[in-house]
Enzyme design. Structure first.
Site, mmCIF file in Angstrom:
data_model
loop_
_atom_site.group_PDB
_atom_site.id
_atom_site.type_symbol
_atom_site.label_atom_id
_atom_site.label_comp_id
_atom_site.label_asym_id
_atom_site.label_seq_id
_atom_site.Cartn_x
_atom_site.Cartn_y
_atom_site.Cartn_z
ATOM 1 N N TYR A 1 0.786 -1.239 0.000
ATOM 2 C CA TYR A 1 0.000 0.000 0.000
ATOM 3 C C TYR A 1 0.816 1.287 0.000
ATOM 4 O O TYR A 1 0.254 2.372 -0.055
ATOM 5 C CB TYR A 1 -0.921 0.013 1.230
ATOM 6 N N ASP B 1 3.019 2.807 -2.097
ATOM 7 C CA ASP B 1 3.044 3.707 -3.255
ATOM 8 C C ASP B 1 1.762 4.533 -3.299
ATOM 9 O O ASP B 1 1.779 5.745 -3.477
ATOM 10 C CB ASP B 1 3.178 2.900 -4.549
ATOM 11 N N GLY C 1 7.630 -0.391 5.637
ATOM 12 C CA GLY C 1 7.621 0.300 4.348
ATOM 13 C C GLY C 1 8.065 1.749 4.448
ATOM 14 O O GLY C 1 9.158 2.047 4.934
ATOM 15 N N GLU C 2 7.212 2.646 3.983
ATOM 16 C CA GLU C 2 7.595 4.056 3.904
ATOM 17 C C GLU C 2 6.572 4.983 4.567
ATOM 18 O O GLU C 2 6.892 5.763 5.457
ATOM 19 C CB GLU C 2 7.769 4.455 2.434
ATOM 20 N N ASP C 3 5.313 4.879 4.160
ATOM 21 C CA ASP C 3 4.350 5.874 4.633
ATOM 22 C C ASP C 3 4.003 5.683 6.112
ATOM 23 O O ASP C 3 3.977 6.653 6.877
ATOM 24 C CB ASP C 3 3.084 5.823 3.767
ATOM 25 N N SER C 4 3.744 4.442 6.543
ATOM 26 C CA SER C 4 3.436 4.235 7.964
ATOM 27 C C SER C 4 4.657 4.572 8.822
ATOM 28 O O SER C 4 4.528 5.058 9.953
ATOM 29 C CB SER C 4 2.963 2.796 8.225
HETATM 30 O O1 TRH Z 1 2.332 -1.264 2.454
HETATM 31 P P1 TRH Z 1 3.781 -0.967 2.541
HETATM 32 O O2 TRH Z 1 4.659 -2.090 2.753
HETATM 33 O O3 TRH Z 1 4.195 -0.211 1.259
HETATM 34 C C1 TRH Z 1 5.378 -0.008 0.551
HETATM 35 C C2 TRH Z 1 5.245 -0.696 -0.766
HETATM 36 O O4 TRH Z 1 5.376 -2.071 -0.592
HETATM 37 C C3 TRH Z 1 6.284 -0.210 -1.706
HETATM 38 O O5 TRH Z 1 6.301 -0.930 -2.902
HETATM 39 C C4 TRH Z 1 7.611 -0.249 -1.021
HETATM 40 O O6 TRH Z 1 8.594 0.175 -1.866
HETATM 41 C C5 TRH Z 1 7.535 0.601 0.191
HETATM 42 O O7 TRH Z 1 6.590 0.025 1.078
HETATM 43 C C6 TRH Z 1 8.825 0.815 0.884
HETATM 44 O O8 TRH Z 1 4.016 0.081 3.760
HETATM 45 P P2 TRH Z 1 3.673 1.621 3.910
HETATM 46 O O9 TRH Z 1 4.567 2.425 3.041
HETATM 47 O O10 TRH Z 1 3.709 1.902 5.329
HETATM 48 O O11 TRH Z 1 2.203 1.787 3.378
HETATM 49 C C7 TRH Z 1 1.086 1.386 4.097
HETATM 50 C C8 TRH Z 1 -0.045 2.340 3.869
HETATM 51 O O12 TRH Z 1 -1.235 1.829 4.423
HETATM 52 C C9 TRH Z 1 0.179 3.698 4.495
HETATM 53 O O13 TRH Z 1 -0.316 4.716 3.645
HETATM 54 C C10 TRH Z 1 -0.664 3.658 5.757
HETATM 55 C C11 TRH Z 1 -1.803 2.805 5.300
HETATM 56 N N1 TRH Z 1 -2.572 2.107 6.325
HETATM 57 C C12 TRH Z 1 -3.914 2.441 6.478
HETATM 58 O O14 TRH Z 1 -4.402 3.360 5.788
HETATM 59 N N2 TRH Z 1 -4.656 1.767 7.398
HETATM 60 C C13 TRH Z 1 -4.149 0.784 8.191
HETATM 61 O O15 TRH Z 1 -4.869 0.202 9.010
HETATM 62 C C14 TRH Z 1 -2.754 0.470 8.038
HETATM 63 C C15 TRH Z 1 -2.134 -0.587 8.897
HETATM 64 C C16 TRH Z 1 -2.000 1.152 7.089
#
Ligand code: TRH
Length: 379
Positions: free
Chosen positions: A15, A17, A276-279
């Site tokens: 999620y 990206d 990942g990145e955003d969380s």
């Molecule tokens: O999901 P991630 O692992 O995402 C990414 C991608 O895999 C990408 O390809 C990779 O290169 C990158 O990691 C490093 O983890 P991330 O980045 O934390 O994204 C999760 C998203 O989901 C973030 O926007 C928060 C959101 N989220 C919710 O909206 N509700 C929830 O309950 C949770 C747990 C997360």
């Protein structure tokens, strides 16, 4: 006339990206009066994250932006003045050709992945020339220092966090909304969002055996497999509302939350496991201790990124030493015994996390940086 921006997101996996692109799109619209069109190639994944989204609609308005399904060569699309490609997703050749016909040519950015490594400062702002059209593409690298592209941070985010963290009734209402009215009875609360992670079992054992009670919140996702193994059950049995108990630990499975509720969860917990990145970035804005499960890469490339982040935080905010060891153990390096010591240090880690968050907040946020750059190119 507002600046028109086309922001492209190809969903690779998970999620992140989408999370980053959607967040940036909303902030450009809400705070910089940009007319944003967010092009997404996988609306079904987007609908999972954005509750109001219609996965079958080719074009729709959502939270102040236009969302369009990106599924063709976009022969008819008229490029805006600002083009952002998320994470190097290749733009359709016909769209790039249409960009080249614009007078003046749009400002074209590639938003790259976040890293705390030193090389980021040298690469942020580099350009490449598109072979077919001669258009200039600028690399925008998010990062943790003033010489990088910064981090996404909405204007009211930290004030909203502070208000929530100071308001017990707002927190109680939040827990009530999640169906966990008893949350306040626990000595500490921890959120768990990770990939499959063999270290989960040892952490959960330590929480069960701890003297203090813990409420562990696990949003639906890949960590459930390890939680299920620890509990001696199948992951499929762990659904929204499931409760597990062992010793001093209570586990509650949550649904996948909205962005806003996920922020509130991070703000309300004493320790956040993120990935990942955003969380990972949101947990830093929560100003609470974090465990980062970094996205695994071939040949251990991610471990250098983990070290760079840990080194940067340590240099700036002086974390208790156990924090670095815990990040390593959480990412597959030896250290099963770290968890009781980490839990004991949570109060000191909380002070350091707040300090780190405040330091990061002195830098311009990513969206503001992008718009300043845009203004400098069109002057
Ligand atoms: O999901 P991630 O692992 O995402 C990414 C991608 O895999 C990408 O390809 C990779 O290169 C990158 O990691 C490093 O983890 P991330 O980045 O934390 O994204 C999760 C998203 O989901 C973030 O926007 C928060 C959101 N989220 C919710 O909206 N509700 C929830 O309950 C949770 C747990 C997360």
């Amino acid at each position: 006339m507002p600046v028109r921006c086309d922001l492209f997101c190809a969903v690779i996996d998970n999620y992140g990206d989408l999370g980053v692109c959607w967040r940036l799109a909303r902030q450009l619209a809400a705070e910089h009066d940009v007319a944003v069109t967010l092009w997404v190639d996988d609306l079904a994944s987007f609908a999972h994250m954005a509750p109001g989204l219609d996965a079958a609609a080719r074009t729709q308005r959502l939270g102040g932006i236009t969302v369009r399904h990106w599924d063709g060569d976009m022969a008819e699309a008229v490029p805006g003045e600002l083009i952002i490609e998320g994470f190097g997703c290749p733009l359709p050749a016909r769209f790039v050709a249409a960009m080249a016909r614009c007078q003046p040519a749009p400002v074209w950015l590639n938003l790259d992945y976040l890293s705390a490594e030193d090389w980021v400062e040298g690469c942020h702002g580099l350009v490449s020339i598109d072979q077919a059209t001669g258009l200039v593409r600028h690399f925008w690298f998010p990062g943790f220092t003033a010489a990088t592209g910064g981090l996404l941070r909405e204007a009211g985010l930290l004030a909203a966090r502070d208000a929530f963290q100071a308001d017990r009734s707002a927190q109680a209402a939040f827990w009530q909304g999640l169906g966990i009215a008893e949350a306040d009875a626990f000595s500490r609360k921890i959120s768990l969002f990770s990939y499959e992670n063999a270290a989960i079992e040892a952490l959960l054992d330590a929480l069960a055996e701890s003297e203090s009670s813990t409420l562990l919140l696990v949003p639906a996702g890949r960590a459930l497999a390890d939680v299920a193994r620890w509990a001696g059950t199948r992951a499929a049995t762990l659904t929204h509302g499931t409760r597990l108990a062992r010793g001093r630990l209570r586990v509650v499975i949550l649904p996948f939350l909205s962005h806003d509720d996920y922020d509130r969860l991070l703000w309300a917990c004493d320790l956040n496991a993120v990935r990942g990145e955003d969380s990972f970035v949101r947990a830093q804005w929560a100003a609470r201790p974090l465990l980062w499960h970094i996205y695994p890469q071939d040949e251990g490339a991610h471990l250098a990124k983990l070290d760079a982040f840990v080194g940067r935080v340590n240099a700036a905010a002086g974390q208790p030493a156990i924090w670095a060891t815990a990040q390593q153990a959480w990412n597959g390096l030896p250290g099963r015994e770290v968890w009781p010591a980490l839990l004991a240090e949570l109060p000191r880690l909380a002070v350091a996390a707040r300090d780190w968050s405040a330091r990061l907040a002195t830098q311009p946020d990513l969206a503001t940086g992008v718009m300043r750059f845009y203004a400098s190119r069109v002057e």
